[in-house]
Design an enzyme around this catalytic site. Structure first.
Site, PDB file in Angstrom:
ATOM      1  CD  GLU A 389      41.112  78.623  42.833  1.00 33.55           C
ATOM      2  OE1 GLU A 389      41.448  77.423  42.848  1.00 33.55           O
ATOM      3  OE2 GLU A 389      41.658  79.480  43.542  1.00 33.55           O
ATOM      4  CG  HIS A 392      44.751  75.314  40.572  1.00 27.76           C
ATOM      5  ND1 HIS A 392      46.121  75.188  40.461  1.00 27.76           N
ATOM      6  CD2 HIS A 392      44.545  76.478  41.256  1.00 27.76           C
ATOM      7  CE1 HIS A 392      46.708  76.223  41.045  1.00 27.76           C
ATOM      8  NE2 HIS A 392      45.777  77.016  41.536  1.00 27.76           N
ATOM      9  CG  ASN A 429      36.409  96.357  32.125  1.00 27.53           C
ATOM     10  OD1 ASN A 429      36.500  97.166  31.199  1.00 27.53           O
ATOM     11  ND2 ASN A 429      35.345  96.297  32.910  1.00 27.53           N
ATOM     12  CG  ASP A 431      43.552  93.635  34.539  1.00 26.74           C
ATOM     13  OD1 ASP A 431      43.779  92.489  34.987  1.00 26.74           O
ATOM     14  OD2 ASP A 431      42.724  94.393  35.069  1.00 26.74           O
ATOM     15  CD  GLU A 433      48.055  94.364  38.021  1.00 31.85           C
ATOM     16  OE1 GLU A 433      48.088  94.565  39.245  1.00 31.85           O
ATOM     17  OE2 GLU A 433      49.080  94.284  37.305  1.00 31.85           O
ATOM     18  CD  GLU A 436      41.825  92.337  37.675  1.00 32.54           C
ATOM     19  OE1 GLU A 436      41.093  92.121  36.691  1.00 32.54           O
ATOM     20  OE2 GLU A 436      42.660  91.507  38.110  1.00 32.54           O
ATOM     21  CE1 TYR A 439      43.414  91.686  48.966  1.00 30.93           C
ATOM     22  CE2 TYR A 439      44.640  93.157  47.536  1.00 30.93           C
ATOM     23  CZ  TYR A 439      44.505  92.509  48.745  1.00 30.93           C
ATOM     24  OH  TYR A 439      45.443  92.679  49.723  1.00 30.93           O
ATOM     25  CG  HIS A 477      50.254  81.272  46.395  1.00 34.61           C
ATOM     26  ND1 HIS A 477      50.233  80.225  47.292  1.00 34.61           N
ATOM     27  CD2 HIS A 477      49.106  81.196  45.688  1.00 34.61           C
ATOM     28  CE1 HIS A 477      49.102  79.551  47.137  1.00 34.61           C
ATOM     29  NE2 HIS A 477      48.406  80.116  46.165  1.00 34.61           N
TER      30      HIS A 477
END
EC number: 3.4.24.28
Length: 562
Positions: A389, A392, A429, A431, A433, A436, A439, A477
């Site tokens: 965010e 952006h 941690n 990654d 993704e 993650e 969610y 998206h």
């Protein structure tokens, strides 16, 4: 699940032109690591990215060098009877710290009225040689019949038309605004008002409406804040509480985040009360409590002992700490002082509304919902969400990519890329993704999007599979998956669609994409233009014959973007 995922992946978002696939030619490097590239828009045959030794040395001002080049090539740029000085307005002149070049940003105008989405970036070397011209032009404006007429609708009526189309009465965060532009609506070019409606209730929205200045009709619209769910019942607005910064001494506290991990927090002690206000960086960081209402920013978060271990504290702990991590990433990697590069404060509000499954940048601050506990936990618990965010905001203050179609998908991908790189920077941690950590807490290994394998969540990983409809602002998206896959391959290497890419690591990935986003991309940059800008950015940083340049090109070959 697929329909659910398609609806939910619009979570990470901000605020029109779609260009057709372009053709390009790239040859051996010109002096000073400038590649010789010619990329033209396939439909209108105008330049989109030209690089090389475009002029000889000059002692003129950089903008005059650019104007001379465009006047010499006015037929290519389809300026008609107008000269470059009347067709473009200089909006910014900055120095490039890497190449010691002067970078000139231009806005196309017609009769002194700006043309929506038509901007140019030009790089002029230290010796006055023009090296790069990148951007989109609206062609042959002097031949457009509607531009010869007079507008019949005033600004007030344009706002009324937009409000009528909106269909409900919002509670505005700021007063509606309207500005006259030349606007390309498909093959039609006309005068249009760009109306901005920014509100929080009944559901956050930051709409851009395009209202024909002659007929008063709404030509197009898009929302730069996307919501997971549809419009909700109105959340009662409280009177805005005082949210002034406090004066005090710097302190160090600690607290547990959404996932239960302990973090050190930089706070302020004032009159025996601790505040989540960090004064130790170039930009002050504030964290507020909306108290499950929708008034922003809320009240500055307070505590009596500087220990934030209560369950309700967790969202504030992560919002405060991760805003600092994101600031540090941009400052330490790119010497960028906040999103505007001028020390703008970083404001975050948590506990927004009730069970709100979203997080968004509203143009001036971050806002985080608590989630409903099933689809999301408090969204400030995802570092990649916060990095996404705030990126952006960085994009808004640099390339300002329009949030529709390919430029919008590129905007989204850049936020995914840097959200991930911030996660790797903090080494918590990390990654490839997205989302993650916050969610579907009941489903292990789930995420909103995957950069390594976009198809895992139904997103395209190749240009041939791109979404071509108008939903989700033209698939911002969805088609972001194409750029995400290219970025993943550039960092990590791999073979995709028979193309092998040599990985260069995340650090170089970030440097190349940051440089392109700040110095080569313009408002309407397409995927093809992005490729050219990224290749040139890599050449600037690592040399025209470097592995980095080769790998950037291969990463786009692998996803079918030429």
């Amino acid at each position: 699940m697929k329909k659910k995922k398609q609806a939910l992946k619009v979570l990470l978002s901000v605020g029109i032109l779609s260009s057709s696939f372009a053709f390009a030619h790239t040859s051996s490097a010109a002096p000073n690591n400038v590649l010789s590239t010619e990329k033209y828009n396939k439909e209108i045959k105008s330049p989109e990215f030209i690089s090389g030794k475009l002029s000889g040395p000059s002692s003129q001002k950089a903008q005059d060098v650019v104007f001379h080049y465009m006047n010499t090539n006015k037929d290519k740029y389809k300026l008609g009877n107008e000269n470059a000085q009347n067709s473009f307005k200089v909006t910014e002149v900055v120095k490039d710290p890497v190449e010691q070049a002067t970078v000139v940003r231009l806005q196309q105008v017609y009769n002194n009225i700006p043309v929506w989405g038509s901007t140019q970036l030009a790089h002029v070397a230290k010796d006055g040689t023009l090296k790069v011209v990148s951007g989109t032009v609206a062609p042959d404006l002097d031949k457009k019949e509607k531009l010869k007429g007079q507008k019949q609708v005033d600004s007030k009526k344009a706002i009324q038309a937009a409000e009528k189309d909106l269909g409900f009465k919002p509670t505005y965060e700021k007063s509606p605004s309207s500005e006259l532009y030349v606007y390309q609506n498909g093959s039609d070019t006309t005068y249009a008002y760009v109306v901005n409606l920014n509100f929080l209730s009944p559901e956050p929205g930051n709409y851009y409406y395009f209202v024909d200045a002659i007929s008063g009709k709404v030509l197009d619209k898009y929302n730069t804040i996307d919501s997971v769910a549809g419009p909700k019942a109105d959340v009662k607005q409280a009177a805005k509480p005082a949210a002034k910064p406090v004066t005090g001494t710097n302190a160090i506290g600690s607290g547990k985040g959404v996932l239960g991990d302990t973090k050190s927090l930089k706070t302020t002690l004032s009159s025996s009360t601790y505040y989540l206000q960090d004064n130790t960086r170039g930009a002050t960081i504030y964290t507020y409590d909306a108290k499950n209402r929708t008034s922003l920013p809320g009240t500055l978060w307070t505590d009596t002992d500087n220990t934030y271990n209560a369950t309700r504290d967790a969202a504030a702990v992560d919002a405060h700490y991760y805003a600092g991590v994101t600031y540090d990433y941009y400052k330490n990697k790119f010497n960028r002082n906040s999103y505007d590069n001028a020390g703008a404060p970083l404001k975050s509000t948590v506990h927004y509304s009730s069970g709100y499954n979203n997080a968004f940048w509203n143009g001036s601050q971050m806002v985080y919902g608590d989630g409903d506990g099933t689809t999301f936990v408090p969204l400030s618990g995802g570092l990649d969400v916060i990095g996404h965010e705030l990126t952006h905001a960085v994009t808004e203050r640099s390339s300002n990519l329009i949030y529709q179609y390919e430029s919008g998908a590129l905007n989204e991908a850049i936020s995914d890329i840097f959200g991930t790189l911030v996660e790797y920077y903090d080494n918590r941690n990390p990654d490839w993704e997205i989302g993650e950590d916050i969610y579907t807490p009941g489903t292990s290994g789930d995420a909103l999007r995957s950069m390594s394998n976009p198809a895992k969540y139904g997103d395209p990983d190749h240009y041939s599979k791109r979404y071509t409809g108008s939903s989700d602002n033209g698939g911002v998206h969805t088609n972001s998956g194409i750029i995400n896959k290219a970025a993943y391959l550039l960092a990590n290497g791999g073979t995709h669609y028979g193309v092998t890419v040599t990985g260069i690591g995340g650090d170089k990935l970030g440097k190349i994409y940051y440089r392109a986003n700040t110095l080569y991309f313009t408002q309407s940059t397409t995927f093809s233009q992005a490729r050219a800008g990224l290749v040139q950015a890599a050449a600037d940083l690592y040399g025209s014959g470097s592995q980095e340049v080769i790998s950037v090109g291969k990463s786009f070959d692998a996803v079918g973007v030429q």
